[in-house]
Design a protein around this motif. Sequence first.
Motif, PDB file in Angstrom:
ATOM      1  N   TYR A 210      -3.111 -15.652   3.849  1.00  0.00           N
ATOM      2  CA  TYR A 210      -3.257 -14.697   4.191  1.00  0.00           C
ATOM      3  C   TYR A 210      -4.851 -14.729   3.289  1.00  0.00           C
ATOM      4  CZ  TYR A 210       1.757 -12.635   5.505  1.00  0.00           C
ATOM      5  OH  TYR A 210       2.333 -12.543   6.074  1.00  0.00           O
ATOM      6  N   HIS A 211      -5.465 -14.186   3.846  1.00  0.00           N
ATOM      7  CA  HIS A 211      -7.324 -13.919   3.049  1.00  0.00           C
ATOM      8  C   HIS A 211      -7.184 -12.804   2.665  1.00  0.00           C
ATOM      9  CE1 HIS A 211      -7.513 -17.564   4.915  1.00  0.00           C
ATOM     10  NE2 HIS A 211      -6.975 -18.151   6.187  1.00  0.00           N
ATOM     11  N   PHE A 212      -8.315 -12.150   1.614  1.00  0.00           N
ATOM     12  CA  PHE A 212      -8.915 -11.546   0.983  1.00  0.00           C
ATOM     13  C   PHE A 212     -10.243 -11.436   1.319  1.00  0.00           C
ATOM     14  CE2 PHE A 212      -4.235 -10.240   0.960  1.00  0.00           C
ATOM     15  CZ  PHE A 212      -4.175  -8.790   0.833  1.00  0.00           C
ATOM     16  N   ASP A 213     -11.129 -11.177   1.753  1.00  0.00           N
ATOM     17  CA  ASP A 213     -12.758 -11.149   1.224  1.00  0.00           C
ATOM     18  C   ASP A 213     -13.656 -10.406   0.224  1.00  0.00           C
ATOM     19  OD1 ASP A 213     -13.124  -8.761   3.422  1.00  0.00           O
ATOM     20  OD2 ASP A 213     -13.705 -10.267   4.729  1.00  0.00           O
ATOM     21  N   ALA A 214     -14.259 -10.411  -0.215  1.00  0.00           N
ATOM     22  CA  ALA A 214     -14.768  -9.149  -0.663  1.00  0.00           C
ATOM     23  C   ALA A 214     -14.416  -7.543   0.093  1.00  0.00           C
ATOM     24  CB  ALA A 214     -16.055  -9.030  -1.150  1.00  0.00           C
ATOM     25  N   VAL A 215     -15.199  -7.783   1.238  1.00  0.00           N
ATOM     26  CA  VAL A 215     -14.753  -5.995   1.852  1.00  0.00           C
ATOM     27  C   VAL A 215     -13.450  -5.725   1.572  1.00  0.00           C
ATOM     28  CG1 VAL A 215     -14.621  -5.583   3.998  1.00  0.00           C
ATOM     29  CG2 VAL A 215     -17.028  -7.225   3.552  1.00  0.00           C
ATOM     30  N   ASP A 216     -12.306  -7.092   1.443  1.00  0.00           N
ATOM     31  CA  ASP A 216     -11.033  -7.023   1.751  1.00  0.00           C
ATOM     32  C   ASP A 216     -10.423  -6.228   0.380  1.00  0.00           C
ATOM     33  OD1 ASP A 216     -11.236  -6.631   4.903  1.00  0.00           O
ATOM     34  OD2 ASP A 216     -10.567  -9.014   3.657  1.00  0.00           O
ATOM     35  N   VAL A 217     -11.166  -6.675  -0.632  1.00  0.00           N
ATOM     36  CA  VAL A 217     -11.062  -6.777  -1.972  1.00  0.00           C
ATOM     37  C   VAL A 217     -11.191  -5.072  -2.493  1.00  0.00           C
ATOM     38  CG1 VAL A 217     -11.006  -7.367  -4.084  1.00  0.00           C
ATOM     39  CG2 VAL A 217     -10.459  -8.878  -2.926  1.00  0.00           C
ATOM     40  N   GLY A 218     -12.591  -5.312  -2.582  1.00  0.00           N
ATOM     41  CA  GLY A 218     -13.381  -3.517  -2.231  1.00  0.00           C
ATOM     42  C   GLY A 218     -12.370  -2.202  -1.455  1.00  0.00           C
ATOM     43  N   SER A 219     -12.244  -2.706  -0.529  1.00  0.00           N
ATOM     44  CA  SER A 219     -11.316  -1.824   0.571  1.00  0.00           C
ATOM     45  C   SER A 219      -9.347  -1.416  -0.571  1.00  0.00           C
ATOM     46  CB  SER A 219     -10.999  -1.984   1.909  1.00  0.00           C
ATOM     47  OG  SER A 219     -10.812  -1.073   2.698  1.00  0.00           O
ATOM     48  N   LEU A 220      -9.080  -2.489  -0.318  1.00  0.00           N
ATOM     49  CA  LEU A 220      -7.787  -2.752  -1.592  1.00  0.00           C
ATOM     50  C   LEU A 220      -7.775  -1.430  -3.051  1.00  0.00           C
ATOM     51  CD1 LEU A 220      -4.761  -3.886  -1.303  1.00  0.00           C
ATOM     52  CD2 LEU A 220      -5.513  -5.408  -2.648  1.00  0.00           C
ATOM     53  N   PHE A 221      -9.167  -1.474  -3.618  1.00  0.00           N
ATOM     54  CA  PHE A 221      -9.044  -1.061  -4.568  1.00  0.00           C
ATOM     55  C   PHE A 221     -10.397   0.198  -4.813  1.00  0.00           C
ATOM     56  CE2 PHE A 221      -7.985  -5.601  -6.146  1.00  0.00           C
ATOM     57  CZ  PHE A 221      -6.876  -5.242  -6.782  1.00  0.00           C
ATOM     58  N   THR A 222     -10.358   0.876  -3.557  1.00  0.00           N
ATOM     59  CA  THR A 222     -10.852   1.501  -3.345  1.00  0.00           C
ATOM     60  C   THR A 222     -10.336   3.684  -4.512  1.00  0.00           C
ATOM     61  OG1 THR A 222     -11.972   0.812  -1.509  1.00  0.00           O
ATOM     62  CG2 THR A 222     -11.604   3.270  -2.021  1.00  0.00           C
ATOM     63  N   PRO A 223     -10.774   3.747  -4.596  1.00  0.00           N
ATOM     64  CA  PRO A 223     -10.455   4.763  -5.779  1.00  0.00           C
ATOM     65  C   PRO A 223      -9.760   5.733  -4.424  1.00  0.00           C
ATOM     66  CG  PRO A 223     -12.188   4.260  -6.907  1.00  0.00           C
ATOM     67  CD  PRO A 223     -11.578   3.819  -5.407  1.00  0.00           C
ATOM     68  N   GLY A 224      -8.529   6.529  -5.066  1.00  0.00           N
ATOM     69  CA  GLY A 224      -7.756   7.596  -3.430  1.00  0.00           C
ATOM     70  C   GLY A 224      -7.644   6.751  -2.450  1.00  0.00           C
ATOM     71  N   ARG A 225      -7.576   5.455  -2.990  1.00  0.00           N
ATOM     72  CA  ARG A 225      -6.686   5.493  -1.687  1.00  0.00           C
ATOM     73  C   ARG A 225      -5.285   5.365  -1.617  1.00  0.00           C
ATOM     74  NH1 ARG A 225      -7.351  -0.637   1.709  1.00  0.00           N
ATOM     75  NH2 ARG A 225      -6.079  -0.386   3.135  1.00  0.00           N
ATOM     76  N   ASP A 226      -4.831   5.298  -0.291  1.00  0.00           N
ATOM     77  CA  ASP A 226      -3.099   5.259  -0.129  1.00  0.00           C
ATOM     78  C   ASP A 226      -2.265   4.313  -0.452  1.00  0.00           C
ATOM     79  OD1 ASP A 226      -0.425   6.585  -0.224  1.00  0.00           O
ATOM     80  OD2 ASP A 226      -0.445   7.229   1.486  1.00  0.00           O
ATOM     81  N   HIS A 227      -2.706   3.780  -1.808  1.00  0.00           N
ATOM     82  CA  HIS A 227      -1.099   2.881  -2.384  1.00  0.00           C
ATOM     83  C   HIS A 227      -0.245   2.952  -2.207  1.00  0.00           C
ATOM     84  CE1 HIS A 227      -5.296   0.504  -1.599  1.00  0.00           C
ATOM     85  NE2 HIS A 227      -5.848   1.269  -2.886  1.00  0.00           N
ATOM     86  N   PRO A 228       1.012   1.498  -1.563  1.00  0.00           N
ATOM     87  CA  PRO A 228       2.085   2.576  -2.185  1.00  0.00           C
ATOM     88  C   PRO A 228       1.672   2.092  -3.858  1.00  0.00           C
ATOM     89  CG  PRO A 228       1.729   0.308  -0.341  1.00  0.00           C
ATOM     90  CD  PRO A 228       0.585   0.846  -0.940  1.00  0.00           C
ATOM     91  N   PRO A 229       3.289   2.375  -4.656  1.00  0.00           N
ATOM     92  CA  PRO A 229       3.216   2.027  -6.081  1.00  0.00           C
ATOM     93  C   PRO A 229       3.476   0.763  -6.594  1.00  0.00           C
ATOM     94  CG  PRO A 229       4.918   3.595  -5.552  1.00  0.00           C
ATOM     95  CD  PRO A 229       4.090   3.287  -4.130  1.00  0.00           C
ATOM     96  N   GLY A 230       3.223   0.353  -7.614  1.00  0.00           N
ATOM     97  CA  GLY A 230       4.129  -0.970  -8.319  1.00  0.00           C
ATOM     98  C   GLY A 230       3.264  -2.310  -7.863  1.00  0.00           C
TER      99      GLY A 230
END
Length: 323
Positions: free
Chosen positions: A298-318
């Motif tokens: 699995y690859h995560f580039d800068a865009v992927d990481v930025g999207s992952l940590f975008t405030p307010g995005r619906d992330h599963p807890p934990g």
Amino acid sequence: MSALHKFLFEGLPVRGMLVRLTDAWTDMLRRREAAGGYPEPVRRLLGEMTAAGVLMQANIKFNGSLVLQIQGDGPVRLAVVEVQPDLRVRATAKVLGEVEPSARLEALVNVHGQGRCAITLDPKDRRPGQQPYQGVVPLHGDHREPLQDVAQVLEHYMLQSEQLDTRFILAADDQVAAGLLIQRLPVEGEGNLASGRAREDDIGLDEHYNRIAHLASTLTREELLGLDADTVLRRLFWEETVRRFEPLTGPQGPRFACSCSRQRVGQMLLGLGRQEIEGIVAEQGRVEIDCDFCGARYHFDAVDVGSLFTPGRDHPPGSAAVQ
């Protein structure tokens, strides 16, 4: 096609299972080849553990995963098999040193006598505060003699932890991982199919179990790997009255399946924190995570990481590791 066969001996307190993993086993090996694969003794060890894990999971009534784990201080530091209640199975090993072509269990994981075998039952629906059940045994017998194969270890485990006479015959090569289980139970006939606990005073004393276990022990590695289930059972138990049940194959039978996913990897990265992950991206250009079980990358580039940590995005807890 991979298949699991269940059978019992009419009127006797003995039941059995035979598993042959073909496509399920070769699929596991093929996926691991992309990550370098394993030396032949490690493939054999992992194949025997995989067949044994399927037999043990199918032998209990438990809504959860069974994890068979052997770890120690040899070149193979860890070997793990996970089997789900529906017989989905996956396996992996961590190899850190040189493996001799003729190495058996002691030389692989128990060089200094510190090896252990653990069997963990992890319920799918845990109650609050409930922990998985785990039983652990050393890789040596009652007289401190080192055990040289997985079958001996698991027979020792069943006696120590479950007080059940059990015989395992296991074998694996690059095409087939197979196993035969024979077990004494305290009830006769169809009651053999129900889970039950044997009486400790009966260990080793039942003449019917001893006879059938002796017959099972005459099965050679070549026969277990090369003969179909019908031929094996006829060859071993032609004088016994064996009742067989419909084999489990296809979607109902043992098959390789890995539960890793990009979402789970993302959860793990979230748990590590934005600063650490962005530091890796700044240094290496992207984050790469490999699944130990299936070799998926699995690859995560800068865009992927930025999207992952975008405030307010619906992330599963934990957070969760790649599992």
